[in-house]
Write an enzyme that holds these catalytic residues in place. Structure first.
Site, mmCIF file in Angstrom:
data_model
loop_
_atom_site.group_PDB
_atom_site.id
_atom_site.type_symbol
_atom_site.label_atom_id
_atom_site.label_comp_id
_atom_site.label_asym_id
_atom_site.label_seq_id
_atom_site.Cartn_x
_atom_site.Cartn_y
_atom_site.Cartn_z
ATOM 1 N N ASN A 10 0.862 -1.174 0.000
ATOM 2 C CA ASN A 10 0.000 0.000 0.000
ATOM 3 C C ASN A 10 0.903 1.231 0.000
ATOM 4 O OD1 ASN A 10 -1.743 2.060 0.542
ATOM 5 N ND2 ASN A 10 -2.721 1.093 2.315
ATOM 6 N N ARG A 94 -2.485 -1.935 -3.580
ATOM 7 C CA ARG A 94 -3.622 -1.036 -3.464
ATOM 8 C C ARG A 94 -3.413 0.092 -4.476
ATOM 9 N NH1 ARG A 94 -4.537 3.745 0.693
ATOM 10 N NH2 ARG A 94 -6.690 4.230 0.174
ATOM 11 N N HIS A 183 -12.057 4.277 -0.523
ATOM 12 C CA HIS A 183 -12.144 3.331 0.599
ATOM 13 C C HIS A 183 -12.941 2.089 0.205
ATOM 14 C CE1 HIS A 183 -11.911 6.935 3.643
ATOM 15 N NE2 HIS A 183 -10.704 6.413 3.455
ATOM 16 N N ASN A 214 -8.958 8.881 9.539
ATOM 17 C CA ASN A 214 -8.554 10.258 9.307
ATOM 18 C C ASN A 214 -9.269 10.780 8.058
ATOM 19 O OD1 ASN A 214 -7.261 12.473 10.197
ATOM 20 N ND2 ASN A 214 -5.259 11.895 9.382
ATOM 21 N N ARG A 244 -10.001 17.304 6.073
ATOM 22 C CA ARG A 244 -10.773 17.682 4.877
ATOM 23 C C ARG A 244 -12.172 18.156 5.259
ATOM 24 N NH1 ARG A 244 -9.794 12.027 2.201
ATOM 25 N NH2 ARG A 244 -7.604 11.935 2.780
ATOM 26 N N MET A 286 -9.466 12.312 17.384
ATOM 27 C CA MET A 286 -10.719 12.292 18.135
ATOM 28 C C MET A 286 -10.483 12.085 19.629
ATOM 29 S SD MET A 286 -13.857 12.873 17.800
ATOM 30 C CE MET A 286 -14.336 12.860 16.082
ATOM 31 N N GLY A 333 -10.361 3.986 12.439
ATOM 32 C CA GLY A 333 -9.863 4.495 13.717
ATOM 33 C C GLY A 333 -10.921 5.093 14.634
ATOM 34 N N GLU A 336 -14.116 2.503 15.056
ATOM 35 C CA GLU A 336 -13.850 1.316 15.886
ATOM 36 C C GLU A 336 -13.604 1.660 17.344
ATOM 37 O OE1 GLU A 336 -10.613 -0.880 14.021
ATOM 38 O OE2 GLU A 336 -11.571 -0.590 12.070
ATOM 39 N N GLU A 387 -8.140 -3.818 5.411
ATOM 40 C CA GLU A 387 -7.968 -3.607 3.966
ATOM 41 C C GLU A 387 -6.885 -4.511 3.402
ATOM 42 O OE1 GLU A 387 -8.093 0.685 5.044
ATOM 43 O OE2 GLU A 387 -8.768 0.938 2.987
#
Ligand code: AMP
Length: 407
Positions: A10, A94, A183, A214, A244, A286, A333, A336, A387
């Site tokens: 990736n 990926r 995604h 993120n 974003r 967060m 992140g 979960e 992933e």
């Protein structure tokens, strides 16, 4: 010796993540990450996961992705897992943007490389890094199938009514402007795992997936097939993210050009790097935002409320798109780990059959789990995404099935 292993690569804009997985035993053999490629302070973290080897952490300049991959290959060799191993069946890459063209994982040849290159204008940060990863891996093992697994592929099933922007058709088509979504590997994996968690086949269930990392995106999945997703031409559209903005009135952009004298590049940086949670309260983690809220920080509170408000709007929208919803799945992140986000996103939606059980919601676990009370009509689930495993699975299925056909 049977070739049953897949190396997943990736390549991000300045990073390279990898995992080596044995697809027959399901064992992860090694995993690692090269960070800050192109800087003086690059770092390679390599972890052998079987055989009892020690994790290794090396710092020092790594100039580009090609050097990074060679360093990774050397680390794997030290554990007897080198790229020259006959047990390696394929390398799965990926690839962020596969446009409209790539609807499935694809064995890479010159035509595929050309198409991925042609898509650089719509994925300027990601596709070039993905291409270097592919070219370097091909040079190291030219005989091995290299498979591209596209972030956009799962979303190519969206109907035109969801994928087309309501702008002049000729202009849109000339510049290939449409909603692609991203995604996809995570949305595919999580929607399938959610069906499993309910003891159903993917075809039997309608799921709203909230991938909240993120970067963040929502998708509406009907019977295993994606029918809408929140990211668009680029990963900027939709939910509020770490840095974003997600959805804004497009007029904000020409207003900033005309009134704020900002260039297109400056606005690009503003909306992609200096907006979202960072723009709202200076913080994109967060955990830190929750800590500040607990201390009475109003700015952090408002950032959280804006984040959750947007989530709720998408839950409502995708409920309407699907008509019937069997499950709402949180992943990545934030999804979960952040119980307060899950609780707030679902609060007040009891009339839609959605509720969260406070006790179940507070449990921390790496396992997929249901957090809604028994009476709730819609299952609310936490399903950790994977992933890398999904890329390995799709890669192995492709090379294994074609090997079977040739037998
Ligand atoms: P990802 O992109 O999926 O790796 O998600 C990264 C983001 O997840 C971080 O920026 C944090 O905002 C969030 N995150 C990770 N761990 C936690 C946690 N324990 N509680 C709340 N948020 C978390």
């Amino acid at each position: 010796m049977a070739a049953t292993r897949v190396l997943v690569l990736n390549s991000g804009s300045s990073s390279l993540k990898y995992q080596l997985i044995d697809m027959e035993s399901g064992d992860r053999l090694a995993a690692g990450l090269v960070e800050r490629i192109g800087e003086e302070t690059s770092r390679l973290k390599h972890t052998p996961l079987t055989g009892g080897g020690e994790a290794r952490d090396t710092e020092g300049p790594i100039a580009d992705h090609s050097t990074a991959l060679k360093a990774v290959a050397a680390e794997l060799s030290r554990d007897g897992l080198g790229l020259d191993s006959p047990e390696l069946a394929a390398i799965g890459h990926r690839v962020v943007h596969g446009g409209k063209h790539f609807t499935q994982p694809t064995v890479i040849d010159d035509a595929v490389l050309k198409e991925v290159e042609r898509l650089i204008p719509v994925a300027p940060l990601h596709n070039p890094a993905n291409l270097i990863g592919i070219r370097t891996a091909t040079a190291l093992r030219p005989d091995l199938p290299q498979v591209a697994v596209f972030d956009t592929a799962f979303h190519t099933t969206m109907p035109e009514s969801a994928s087309r922007y309501a702008i002049d058709v000729k202009t849109a088509d000339e510049h290939r402007i449409r909603r692609y979504g991203f995604h996809g590997t995570s949305h595919a994996y999580v929607s399938r795992r959610t069906a499993e968690l309910l003891g159903k086949e993917p075809e039997e269930v309608n799921v709203i997936v909230l991938h909240l990392g993120n970067g963040a995106s929502a998708s509406a999945v009907r019977g295993g097939v994606c029918v809408d997703t929140s990211m668009g031409l680029t990963p900027l559209e939709g939910l509020v993210m770490g840095t974003r903005s997600g959805d804004v009135d497009p007029a904000v952009i020409f207003h900033l050009m005309r009134v704020g004298n900002m260039s297109a590049d400056e606005i690009d940086v503003l909306l992609n790097k200096k907006s979202g949670l960072v723009g709202l309260c200076g913080e994109n983690d967060m955990r830190e935002i929750r800590r500040r809220i607990d201390e009475g920080d109003e700015e952090a509170r408002l950032a959280f409320d804006i984040y959750v408000h947007r989530l709720k709007k998408y839950i409502g929208a995708y409920y309407a798109v699907l008509g019937r919803v069997d499950a709402l799945a949180f992943t990545a992140g934030v999804g979960e780990n952040a119980a307060p986000v899950r609780e707030a996103a679902v609060a007040g939606l009891e009339e839609l059959g959605l509720a969260v059980d406070a006790e179940l919601n507070s449990v921390r676990s790496d396992e997929p789990r249901i957090i809604s009370p028994e009476y709730a009509r819609v299952a609310v689930a936490v399903v950790p995404t994977d992933e890398e495993l999904e890329i390995a699975r799709q890669t192995y299925a492709l090379v294994h099935d074609s090997a079977d056909r040739n037998d």
